[in-house]
Scaffold this active site. Structure first.
Site, PDB file in Angstrom:
ATOM      1  N   ILE A   1      47.803  34.557  35.830  1.00 21.52           N
ATOM      2  CA  ILE A   1      46.892  33.949  34.860  1.00 21.52           C
ATOM      3  C   ILE A   1      47.227  34.516  33.496  1.00 21.52           C
ATOM      4  O   ILE A   1      47.389  35.732  33.337  1.00 21.52           O
ATOM      5  CB  ILE A   1      45.410  34.165  35.233  1.00 21.52           C
ATOM      6  CG1 ILE A   1      44.499  33.423  34.251  1.00 21.52           C
ATOM      7  CG2 ILE A   1      45.049  35.643  35.342  1.00 21.52           C
ATOM      8  CD1 ILE A   1      43.073  33.261  34.743  1.00 21.52           C
TER       9      ILE A   1
ATOM     10  N   MET B   1      46.002  35.122  30.050  1.00 20.38           N
ATOM     11  CA  MET B   1      44.866  35.226  29.128  1.00 20.38           C
ATOM     12  C   MET B   1      45.242  36.011  27.880  1.00 20.38           C
ATOM     13  O   MET B   1      45.171  35.511  26.777  1.00 20.38           O
ATOM     14  CB  MET B   1      43.676  35.906  29.828  1.00 20.38           C
ATOM     15  CG  MET B   1      42.923  35.011  30.781  1.00 20.38           C
ATOM     16  SD  MET B   1      41.335  35.728  31.303  1.00 20.38           S
ATOM     17  CE  MET B   1      41.842  36.660  32.740  1.00 20.38           C
TER      18      MET B   1
ATOM     19  N   SER C   1      41.396  41.639  24.732  1.00 21.76           N
ATOM     20  CA  SER C   1      40.318  41.205  25.612  1.00 21.76           C
ATOM     21  C   SER C   1      39.435  40.124  24.984  1.00 21.76           C
ATOM     22  O   SER C   1      38.545  39.602  25.642  1.00 21.76           O
ATOM     23  CB  SER C   1      39.436  42.397  25.993  1.00 21.76           C
ATOM     24  OG  SER C   1      40.165  43.349  26.735  1.00 21.76           O
TER      25      SER C   1
ATOM     26  N   ILE D   1      50.993  40.184  31.154  1.00 21.70           N
ATOM     27  CA  ILE D   1      50.695  39.246  32.236  1.00 21.70           C
ATOM     28  C   ILE D   1      51.214  39.799  33.565  1.00 21.70           C
ATOM     29  O   ILE D   1      52.427  39.896  33.787  1.00 21.70           O
ATOM     30  CB  ILE D   1      51.321  37.856  31.957  1.00 21.70           C
ATOM     31  CG1 ILE D   1      50.876  37.350  30.579  1.00 21.70           C
ATOM     32  CG2 ILE D   1      50.924  36.884  33.058  1.00 21.70           C
ATOM     33  CD1 ILE D   1      49.371  37.310  30.358  1.00 21.70           C
TER      34      ILE D   1
ATOM     35  N   GLU E   1      36.768  39.681  39.480  1.00 19.06           N
ATOM     36  CA  GLU E   1      37.997  40.370  39.074  1.00 19.06           C
ATOM     37  C   GLU E   1      37.706  41.835  38.768  1.00 19.06           C
ATOM     38  O   GLU E   1      38.443  42.739  39.185  1.00 19.06           O
ATOM     39  CB  GLU E   1      38.601  39.704  37.835  1.00 19.06           C
ATOM     40  CG  GLU E   1      39.844  40.426  37.325  1.00 19.06           C
ATOM     41  CD  GLU E   1      40.457  39.788  36.092  1.00 19.06           C
ATOM     42  OE1 GLU E   1      41.353  40.412  35.500  1.00 19.06           O
ATOM     43  OE2 GLU E   1      40.040  38.680  35.720  1.00 19.06           O
TER      44      GLU E   1
ATOM     45  N   LEU F   1      44.786  71.167  40.027  1.00 22.52           N
ATOM     46  CA  LEU F   1      44.847  72.088  41.162  1.00 22.52           C
ATOM     47  C   LEU F   1      46.259  72.207  41.742  1.00 22.52           C
ATOM     48  O   LEU F   1      46.540  73.135  42.500  1.00 22.52           O
ATOM     49  CB  LEU F   1      43.869  71.652  42.253  1.00 22.52           C
ATOM     50  CG  LEU F   1      42.377  71.722  41.878  1.00 22.52           C
ATOM     51  CD1 LEU F   1      41.527  71.117  42.982  1.00 22.52           C
ATOM     52  CD2 LEU F   1      41.952  73.163  41.599  1.00 22.52           C
TER      53      LEU F   1
ATOM     54  N   THR G   1      38.323  46.325  28.906  1.00 22.71           N
ATOM     55  CA  THR G   1      38.283  47.772  28.696  1.00 22.71           C
ATOM     56  C   THR G   1      36.892  48.335  29.009  1.00 22.71           C
ATOM     57  O   THR G   1      35.909  47.597  29.101  1.00 22.71           O
ATOM     58  CB  THR G   1      38.622  48.111  27.238  1.00 22.71           C
ATOM     59  OG1 THR G   1      37.601  47.543  26.397  1.00 22.71           O
ATOM     60  CG2 THR G   1      39.989  47.573  26.840  1.00 22.71           C
TER      61      THR G   1
END
Length: 383
Positions: free
Chosen positions: A129, A131, A138, A163, A248, A343, A371
């Site tokens: 997809i 976007m 965003s 993407i 999602e 650690l 985000t």
């Protein structure tokens, strides 16, 4: 099954756990031995996608009419959890099956479903997809990719970035503005086949982690597709995206919770075996206290995620709840991995250790899917 848990997980049924066994075996047999080659190639090989399809690990929730597994979201959750727990890096199965395929199944015409979904379930067709854009991130309202109507075609122009499945993809759901002057109300979702003239896959992006994830730039230069390639109705794309983004984001939370548990267990084992100053690292009070803190936080993440998983199985997960799950799980994962890695001392900086790969691979969970700051904005709207 998971040593960290102090309570039984009641959200899964027996059929879910049977699938879990299948997924674990697949990851051990087909994926872990190929990880080094995938990292080198910058993508997962197509044969692994086809094998996943044959084992029913793609499109597990899709209607059997279209070749899917016919399961509920619990089956999808098991696959996401096991990939997160395994340490296998770069698989795009979750995006393909749980993010992009549902758009086609829910919005597609019978012809679109028949043409694409059966091959998505077999792994013959890989989905992406498109976007995010170089200047928009965003902010979907700010996208500049356009789809201009010319007779019986849309003519698409623009560029996308970040993407996932970008190099392997055969079919892309492109987010474009069909009426730019309307802003968010002029956004549409359009199917674009990877062999269309004018569509070009750019370079594989050089990322901090997840080297085997084929994240790429995509370019559209006068790409003509028939108007019949639109998903759903014209100019309704923003609403469609908002409806699916909760799942999602929750998928990311599921993977984060599983990763957190797995790395906690791995670190407990390591500290009991590693000898420092003549005794196991675990025997130092600082180590035990740090692990005790992380166990509490990991358990809190698990309890929240399982509660929302139960909600989502009833199809009641809200946008705010999906955002809260993603925000809490990914932020706590980041903190836990940083403290657990400490650690290991110098060994925590060596990529051969699972904790190190988890550290670099997981940083993006606070970025993609929206985000942490976007999640806070969404949550604050419900206050």
């Amino acid at each position: 099954m998971d040593s960290i848990l102090t309570f039984p997980r009641s959200v899964f049924r027996e059929d879910h756990e049977m699938l879990r066994t299948t997924v674990r075996r697949f990851l051990e047999r087909e994926c872990k031995p190929r990880q080094a080659q995938w990292d080198k190639d910058g993508k997962v090989d197509r044969e692994t996608w086809l094998k996943a399809g044959r084992e029913g690990l793609l499109c597990a929730t899709m209607d059997p009419e279209w070749g899917g597994g016919g399961g509920d979201f619990g089956h999808a959750a098991v696959i996401v959890e096991e990939i997160g727990r395994s340490g296998v890096s770069g698989l795009g199965f979750g995006l393909h099956s749980d993010v992009v395929a549902p758009y086609i199944e829910r919005l597609g015409t019978p012809e679109q479903k028949a043409q694409w979904l059966p091959r998505c379930a077999t792994g013959e067709v890989i989905l992406a997809i498109a976007m995010s854009e170089p200047g928009a991130g965003s902010d979907l309202k700010a996208i500049r990719t356009t789809a201009r109507r010319e007779g019986g075609d849309y003519v698409i122009n623009g560029a996308k970035t970040f993407i996932s499945n970008g190099l392997n993809c055969d079919l892309v759901v492109v987010v474009a503005k069909t009426e730019p002057e309307l802003g968010a109300k002029g956004v549409s979702l359009i199917l674009v086949e990877a062999d269309r003239a004018g569509f070009r896959k750019g370079r594989k992006l050089d990322k901090m982690g997840q080297e085997a994830a084929d994240t790429a730039e995509l370019f559209f230069e006068d790409v003509r597709v028939p108007v019949s390639n639109i998903l759903g109705e014209e100019n309704k794309g923003f609403a469609y995206l908002m409806q699916e983004l909760a799942q999602e984001r929750f998928v990311i939370a599921l993977g984060a919770a599983a990763k957190m548990e797995a790395m906690f267990d791995e670190t407990v084992r390591y500290t009991k075996e590693r000898v420092v100053f003549g005794k196991p690292l675990f025997d130092f009070q600082n180590t035990r206290f740090k692990l005790a803190e992380i166990k509490v936080r990991t358990t809190a993440v698990r309890m929240m995620v399982d509660q929302y998983l139960a909600e989502h199985l009833r199809r009641k997960l809200t946008v705010q709840e999906g955002a809260m799950a993603k925000l809490f799980a990914t932020e706590e994962l980041g903190k836990a991995l940083d403290e657990l890695l400490q650690l290991y001392g110098g060994y925590g900086y060596m990529m051969e250790y699972p904790i190190t790969r988890a550290f670099v691979d997981s940083r993006v969970t606070r970025i993609y899917g929206g985000t942490s700051e976007v999640m806070k904005e969404l949550i604050s709207r419900s206050l």
